[in-house]
Design an enzyme around this catalytic site. Sequence first.
Site, PDB file in Angstrom:
ATOM      1  N   ASN A  50       0.857  -1.180   0.000  1.00 39.25           N
ATOM      2  CA  ASN A  50       0.000   0.000   0.000  1.00 39.25           C
ATOM      3  C   ASN A  50       0.896   1.234   0.000  1.00 39.25           C
ATOM      4  O   ASN A  50       1.856   1.313   0.760  1.00 39.25           O
ATOM      5  CB  ASN A  50      -0.938   0.013   1.211  1.00 39.25           C
ATOM      6  CG  ASN A  50      -2.025   1.057   1.047  1.00 39.25           C
ATOM      7  OD1 ASN A  50      -1.743   2.241   0.949  1.00 39.25           O
ATOM      8  ND2 ASN A  50      -3.262   0.601   1.015  1.00 39.25           N
ATOM      9  N   ARG A  51       0.556   2.191  -0.834  1.00 38.02           N
ATOM     10  CA  ARG A  51       1.430   3.352  -1.043  1.00 38.02           C
ATOM     11  C   ARG A  51       1.083   4.549  -0.170  1.00 38.02           C
ATOM     12  O   ARG A  51       1.678   5.617  -0.309  1.00 38.02           O
ATOM     13  CB  ARG A  51       1.392   3.720  -2.534  1.00 38.02           C
ATOM     14  CG  ARG A  51       1.940   2.560  -3.382  1.00 38.02           C
ATOM     15  CD  ARG A  51       1.603   2.666  -4.834  1.00 38.02           C
ATOM     16  NE  ARG A  51       0.170   2.445  -5.052  1.00 38.02           N
ATOM     17  CZ  ARG A  51      -0.417   2.539  -6.237  1.00 38.02           C
ATOM     18  NH1 ARG A  51       0.289   2.842  -7.297  1.00 38.02           N
ATOM     19  NH2 ARG A  51      -1.712   2.334  -6.361  1.00 38.02           N
TER      20      ARG A  51
END
Length: 171
Positions: A50-51
């Site tokens: 997840n960024r």
Amino acid sequence: MDFYVCLCYTSPMQHPIPPVYDSNSKILILGSFPSVKSREAGFFYGHPQNRFWKVLATLLKDSLPSNIEEKRAFLLLHGIALWDVIASCSITGSSDASIKDVVPNDILPILKSTEVAQVFTNGKTADSLYKKYLLPQTGRNSICLPSTSPANAAWTFKKLCAEWEKILSFL
């Protein structure tokens, strides 16, 4: 021939992570509901792909927080409140598409005890749930940002950062 039908129902799951905010919070970012990895990690955006944390660290020109304490401190240092729209729901794995039986979180205490000037939603599901369940209570429009989820592969890191820059004008 004998037939056995298995109807598999998931019982509603309670949100396991408390909100992060303090009186100096200037924006509120809402997701939908924690992923399996986030539930396992015990904190928001716990999937390594997840960024979310990388986008925020890049935009805020800060180092990437690596553990729960650092992440919480990072958010508070930068005036960011963080929670999810959903307090409980039935969900299969981490699939937003499977969400049903929604009970929303009460975000009014956050809005009343902070300086939050803008609500942002992380992805279309969070935004539609916010509009359905929370907008009538809050009267505050949200700004929908593209999801930082690894499932949102159409959005490159550079494009995500360009869209998420919107938060900077409220901090």
